[in-house]
Scaffold this active site. Structure first.
Site, mmCIF file in Angstrom:
data_model
loop_
_atom_site.group_PDB
_atom_site.id
_atom_site.type_symbol
_atom_site.label_atom_id
_atom_site.label_comp_id
_atom_site.label_asym_id
_atom_site.label_seq_id
_atom_site.Cartn_x
_atom_site.Cartn_y
_atom_site.Cartn_z
ATOM 1 C CB SER A 126 -0.862 -0.019 1.268
ATOM 2 O OG SER A 126 -1.418 1.249 1.516
ATOM 3 C CE1 TYR A 150 -3.512 -2.284 5.602
ATOM 4 C CE2 TYR A 150 -3.042 0.072 5.520
ATOM 5 C CZ TYR A 150 -3.313 -1.108 4.870
ATOM 6 O OH TYR A 150 -3.378 -1.145 3.503
ATOM 7 C CE LYS A 154 -1.283 -4.285 3.354
ATOM 8 N NZ LYS A 154 -1.644 -5.584 2.751
HETATM 9 C C1 UD1 Z 1 -6.884 4.766 3.739
HETATM 10 C C2 UD1 Z 1 -5.849 4.467 4.788
HETATM 11 C C3 UD1 Z 1 -4.676 3.795 4.120
HETATM 12 C C4 UD1 Z 1 -5.137 2.488 3.512
HETATM 13 C C5 UD1 Z 1 -6.307 2.733 2.574
HETATM 14 C C6 UD1 Z 1 -6.917 1.385 2.263
HETATM 15 C C7 UD1 Z 1 -6.140 6.117 6.563
HETATM 16 C C8 UD1 Z 1 -5.543 7.313 7.248
HETATM 17 N N1 UD1 Z 1 -5.482 5.694 5.471
HETATM 18 O O1 UD1 Z 1 -6.298 5.621 2.745
HETATM 19 O O2 UD1 Z 1 -3.670 3.540 5.075
HETATM 20 O O3 UD1 Z 1 -4.092 1.875 2.798
HETATM 21 O O4 UD1 Z 1 -7.323 3.540 3.173
HETATM 22 O O5 UD1 Z 1 -7.945 1.494 1.361
HETATM 23 O O6 UD1 Z 1 -7.144 5.592 6.982
HETATM 24 N N2 UD1 Z 1 -12.395 11.232 3.483
HETATM 25 C C9 UD1 Z 1 -13.427 12.103 3.846
HETATM 26 N N3 UD1 Z 1 -14.565 11.553 4.357
HETATM 27 C C10 UD1 Z 1 -14.732 10.199 4.549
HETATM 28 C C11 UD1 Z 1 -13.671 9.332 4.174
HETATM 29 C C12 UD1 Z 1 -12.520 9.894 3.667
HETATM 30 O O7 UD1 Z 1 -13.314 13.318 3.693
HETATM 31 O O8 UD1 Z 1 -15.798 9.785 5.038
HETATM 32 C C13 UD1 Z 1 -11.173 11.808 2.877
HETATM 33 C C14 UD1 Z 1 -9.883 11.519 3.639
HETATM 34 O O9 UD1 Z 1 -9.653 12.485 4.626
HETATM 35 C C15 UD1 Z 1 -8.861 11.531 2.497
HETATM 36 C C16 UD1 Z 1 -9.636 10.998 1.286
HETATM 37 O O10 UD1 Z 1 -11.025 11.209 1.610
HETATM 38 O O11 UD1 Z 1 -8.454 12.852 2.215
HETATM 39 C C17 UD1 Z 1 -9.420 9.516 1.009
HETATM 40 O O12 UD1 Z 1 -9.676 8.770 2.209
HETATM 41 P P1 UD1 Z 1 -9.746 7.157 2.186
HETATM 42 O O13 UD1 Z 1 -10.644 6.710 1.100
HETATM 43 O O14 UD1 Z 1 -10.072 6.723 3.577
HETATM 44 O O15 UD1 Z 1 -8.282 6.726 1.783
HETATM 45 P P2 UD1 Z 1 -6.864 7.061 2.461
HETATM 46 O O16 UD1 Z 1 -7.012 7.794 3.720
HETATM 47 O O17 UD1 Z 1 -6.016 7.691 1.418
#
Ligand code: UD1
Length: 345
Positions: A126, A150, A154
Site C-alpha cells: 500500500s 496496519y 505492510k
Molecule cells: C486509507 C488508509 C490507508 C489504507 C487505505 C486502504 C487512513 C488514514 N489511510 O487511505 O492507510 O491503505 O485507506 O484502502 O485511513 N475522506 C473524507 N470523508 C470520509 C472518508 C474519507 O473526507 O468519510 C477523505 C480523507 O480524509 C482523504 C480521502 O477522503 O483525504 C481519502 O480517504 P480514504 O478513502 O479513507 O483513503 P486514504 O485515507 O487515502
C-alpha cells in the site's frame, strides 16, 4: 493447460476483480478465502461472469498445511497474496489482530511456498508505506515509514520478502503498492461491499447517494491543497486488477523481482471526487466539513512510471469511469452482496 494462480483473499474486493482479469488473460485462478470480510455470494457472481464455477477453498492463509496442500494439489504457478486486514482505525484499537493475520498469514504462506515448488509471489502492499511524503508525486525510492499497526504490517511483510530474496535466489516477487482503489466491474455484478460504516471515501459517497447515509463528512478543509481538502490518487479497480495480471506475467516471464507503485499519477481532492460523482450519477451528495481525520496526509499520488517501464502497465480509466462504475454497482446492489448473507461475515 492454463496456469493456475492461487489468490489468497480472492473473494474480496480487489481479489474478485483480479480473478476476472486473470480468467480473461487465460489463467485459472484458485481462491483461498476465510470470508471474514467478504461474502460467499461473490462466487455466484464470478460464475455468472465467467460461465464456470470458481475454484475456491474456505480457510485461512495462516493455515500453512492447507496452503501447502493447495499449492501441490493444483500445481500452482504463482500466488497473489491479497488476504489481509486493512482498516487503519481498527488496527490501532486491535493491533494483535493485525499482526497475527497480516504478518502471521505471510509467514504461513511463505513457509508453505518454501515447502512446495512455488516461489513466485505477488504481494498487495500500500501507499501507506510512504507515510507523510515530503513531496508528490511519489516514486518507489521515497523513504518508507509507518504511523499505525496496519502500515507497520505492510512494511514488515515487504521486509520479509526482501530477506527471503537475499536468502534464496529462486524467489520471484512482485510488490505492488496500491494507491486508492475505487470503482467496480462494468457489469455492476461485483464491487466493494464494506461491512458496517465505510472507512473509505468512495463507498461512503455511494452510500450517501443511494440514501443509506444522510451526508458525507469531509475531513479537513485547511490542507495545503488547491481547495483545502485531501488529495489522493484514485485508481479504478479494473486497472489495478490488470496490474496484477501484468505482474504475474512479468514474474513468470523475465522472472526479475520488483516493487512498483500502482496509481494513475493524478491527484484529485475530496471535493473533486464528490463533483465527479454527482456528474456521473445525477445525484446530489450532501456534505459537511468536519475536523481533519487523525493520521491523514494532505497529498498522496504516485509516479507510476516504473510500473510502465517494468510491466508495460498503465492505468487507463478516468475519475468519471470510476464514479460511473461505483454508482452502477451501488445502485444495483444497495445492500452489497445481500442481507441474507450478512450473518456469514
Ligand atoms: C486509507 C488508509 C490507508 C489504507 C487505505 C486502504 C487512513 C488514514 N489511510 O487511505 O492507510 O491503505 O485507506 O484502502 O485511513 N475522506 C473524507 N470523508 C470520509 C472518508 C474519507 O473526507 O468519510 C477523505 C480523507 O480524509 C482523504 C480521502 O477522503 O483525504 C481519502 O480517504 P480514504 O478513502 O479513507 O483513503 P486514504 O485515507 O487515502
Amino acid at each position: 493447460m492454463s496456469q493456475k494462480i492461487l489468490l489468497t483473499g480472492g473473494a474480496g474486493y480487489i481479489g474478485s476483480h483480479t480473478y476476472l482479469a486473470l480468467v480473461s488473460a487465460g489463467f485459472t485462478p484458485v481462491i483461498l478465502d476465510d470470508f471474514s470480510n467478504c461474502s460467499p455470494a461473490v462466487l455466484d457472481r464470478l460464475q455468472r461472469l465467467t460461465g464456470h464455477p470458481a475454484l475456491c477453498e474456505r480457510g485461512s492463509v495462516t493455515d500453512s498445511g492447507l496452503v501447502q496442500r493447495l499449492l501441490e494439489q493444483h500445481r500452482i504457478g504463482a500466488v497473489i497474496h491479497f488476504a489481509g486486514f486493512k482498516a487503519v482505525g481498527e488496527s490501532v484499537a486491535q493491533p494483535l489482530k493485525y499482526y497475527a493475520n497480516n504478518i502471521g498469514g505471510m509467514v504461513g504462506l511463505l513457509q508453505a511456498m518454501e515447502a512446495s515448488a512455488c516461489r513466485t509471489l505477488v504481494f498487495s502492499s500500500s501507499a501507506t508505506v510512504y507515510g507523510d511524503p515530503a513531496s508528490v508525486p511519489i516514486t518507489e525510492k521515497f523513504p518508507v515509514s509507518h504511523t499505525n499497526p496496519y502500515g507497520h504490517t505492510k512494511l514488515v511483510c515487504e521486509d520479509m520478502l526482501a530477506a527471503l530474496r537475499v536468502a534464496g535466489p529462486l524467489w520471484r516477487m512482485g510488490v505492488l503498492r496500491y494507491f486508492n482503489p475505487v470503482g467496480a466491474h462494468p457489469s455492476g455484478l461485483i464491487g466493494e461491499d464494506p461491512a458496517g460504516l465505510p472507512n473509505n471515501l468512495m463507498p461512503y459517497v455511494t452510500q450517501v447517494a443511494v440514501g443509506k447515509r444522510p451526508y458525507l463528512n469531509v475531513y479537513g478543509r485547511d490542507y495545503n491543497t488547491p481547495d483545502g481538502t485531501g488529495v489522493r490518487d484514485y485508481i479504478h479497480v479494473q486497472d489495478l486488477a490488470q496490474g496484477h495480471v501484468a505482474a504475474v506475467q512479468a514474474l513468470l516471464g523475465k522472472g526479475e523481482s520488483f516493487t512498483v507503485n500502482l496509481g494513475t499519477g493524478r491527484g484529485h481532492s475530496v471535493l473533486e471526487l464528490v463533483s465527479a460523482f454527482e456528474r456521473a450519477s445525477g445525484k446530489t451528495v450532501p456534505y459537511q466539513f468536519a475536523p481533519r481525520r487523525a493520521g491523514d496526509v494532505a497529498q498522496c499520488y504516485a509516479d507510476p512510471s516504473l510500473a510502465e517501464d517494468l510491466l508495460g502497465w498503465r492505468a487507463t480509466h478516468s475519475l468519471a469511469d470510476m464514479c460511473t462504475d461505483a454508482w452502477r454497482w451501488q445502485q444495483g446492489n444497495p445492500e452489497g452482496y445481500g442481507q441474507a448473507l450478512a450473518g456469514d461475515r
